[in-house]
Scaffold this active site. Structure first.
Site, PDB file in Angstrom:
ATOM      1  CE  LYS A  44      -3.690   0.109  -0.320  1.00 48.56           C
ATOM      2  NZ  LYS A  44      -4.787  -0.558  -1.207  1.00 48.56           N
TER       3      LYS A  44
HETATM    4  N1  PMP Z   1      -3.062  -7.297   1.401  1.00 44.78           N
HETATM    5  C1  PMP Z   1      -2.900  -6.275   2.473  1.00 44.78           C
HETATM    6  C2  PMP Z   1      -2.374  -6.747   3.709  1.00 44.78           C
HETATM    7  C3  PMP Z   1      -3.638  -5.145   2.260  1.00 44.78           C
HETATM    8  O1  PMP Z   1      -3.333  -4.180   3.382  1.00 44.78           O
HETATM    9  C4  PMP Z   1      -4.236  -4.827   1.460  1.00 44.78           C
HETATM   10  C5  PMP Z   1      -4.657  -3.553   0.967  1.00 44.78           C
HETATM   11  N2  PMP Z   1      -5.818  -3.008   1.757  1.00 44.78           N
HETATM   12  C6  PMP Z   1      -4.285  -5.651   0.163  1.00 44.78           C
HETATM   13  C7  PMP Z   1      -3.800  -7.080   0.558  1.00 44.78           C
HETATM   14  C8  PMP Z   1      -5.015  -5.470  -1.149  1.00 44.78           C
HETATM   15  O2  PMP Z   1      -4.373  -4.487  -1.842  1.00 44.78           O
HETATM   16  P1  PMP Z   1      -5.477  -3.693  -2.926  1.00 44.78           P
HETATM   17  O3  PMP Z   1      -5.895  -2.597  -2.043  1.00 44.78           O
HETATM   18  O4  PMP Z   1      -4.595  -3.199  -4.029  1.00 44.78           O
HETATM   19  O5  PMP Z   1      -6.479  -4.587  -3.528  1.00 44.78           O
END
Ligand code: PMP
Length: 331
Positions: A44
């Protein structure tokens, strides 16, 4: 050009790590993009930087401004790291079912943290709605990671090209779970533009609607739930609009847990559960399509943020997960 750079410059360009046991077992190269090596410790950081830079370019963010965001934690950590480096204060709204480590880290970094009761998206008390409302009341900048497409654009500009270059164009599939959908949408859109044969694959935890959406075009969540933090989406965010998906899998927490325990024990790679969901999706795809592929997925964040849960034997036992299942049990 300055030869040396501040911290924002070191977001992205993460290593691509071969996951040895599952690559050998499936006969495909299964590679994990080490996003836990970003300065704020997760994938992120990219979204945080992308959202801040886009807002600066539009003139919406001026030094001294306050950024507010509703987040499971990692976006808040990224916004705070980049914010500190650029003169912005951050206010982070986080649901109370997220790991205490992320909340402690946010406070230690200097964010103002509001912990709110976990509520569904349609409830006005939902963490994201609270952030939006406070932004309006107090004149803060709302990062809005779910529907701000600067999020998927940064993955289109960075994560996608990095994977293409690191595999020298050999990548055959990209697998990711969905929180906002920025990672999956931005990265796979770029890769498909380079080569339309590259499959875009969604790995979804139980209790989320993305598997139903991509498979059956409805938003049913069916039964079940997941301990994975940061993923598990129930609606089509703006970052997910018009996304083309070739395959989707629902992944049980136990499979994801078995994988992250194996990686910790035998490969020295220490991860959170969303990474396990991603890797399980890569393994399913490898088994379904057969050997000889190059499958890339995301190692979203590190196990440090979940020591009191995933790596605490009492928590593991209380929540019915098993620590010592053989890797073959996930097939
Ligand atoms: N894994 C973790 C630990 C996250 O914090 C996030 C983001 N909220 C994601 C995966 C997913 O990423 P995205 O928001 O780009 O879908």
């Amino acid at each position: 050009m300055n030869r040396y750079h501040g911290v924002s410059h070191f977001i992205g360009n993460t290593p691509l790590i071969r996951l040895n046991r599952i690559s050998d077992l499936t006969g495909s190269e299964i590679l994990g993009k080490a996003e836990f090596m970003n300065p704020g410790g997760s994938v992120k950081d990219r979204a945080a930087l992308g959202i801040i830079e886009a807002a600066e370019a539009r003139g919406e963010l001026k030094p001294g401004a306050t950024i507010i965001e509703g987040t499971a934690g990692n976006t808040g950590i990224g916004l705070t790291v980049v914010g500190q480096a650029r003169g912005y204060r951050t206010v982070i709204v986080i649901p109370d079912n997220q790991s205490p480590e992320k909340i402690q880290l946010l406070r230690a970094l200097g964010a103002e943290v509001l912990v709110v009761p976990e509520k569904p998206y349609k409830d006005p008390g939902n963490y994201n709605k609270v952030a939006q409302r406070l932004a309006e009341e107090r004149g803060y900048f709302w990062a809005n990671q779910f529907d701000n497409t600067a999020n998927r654009q940064v993955h289109y500009r960075t994560t996608g090209p990095e994977i293409w270059n690191q595999t020298e164009g050999r990548v055959t599939a990209f697998v990711a779970s969905v929180g906002t959908g920025g990672t999956l949408a931005g990265t796979s859109t770029y890769l498909k533009e380079r080569n339309p044969q590259i499959a875009s694959v969604c790995a979804d935890p139980y209790g989320a609607a993305m598997w139903s959406w991509f498979k059956n075009h409805n938003l049913e969540t069916n039964d079940g739930d997941s301990f994975a933090e940061g993923i598990g989406q129930g609606r089509v965010t703006k970052n997910l609009e018009d996304l083309e998906i070739d395959e989707a899998y629902r992944i049980e927490d136990q499979s994801a847990f078995t994988l992250i325990q194996q990686l910790r024990r035998e490969e020295g790679i220490f991860l959170g559960l969303s990474s396990g969901i991603n890797i399980a999706g890569a393994v399913r795809y490898a088994r379904q399509r057969g050997p000889g592929q190059t499958i890339v997925t995301i190692l979203c964040d590190s196990g440090h943020k979940y020591i009191s849960k995933l790596y605490n034997p009492e928590w593991v036992e209380k929540n019915g997960l098993k620590n010592d299942l053989p890797l073959e049990s996930i097939f």
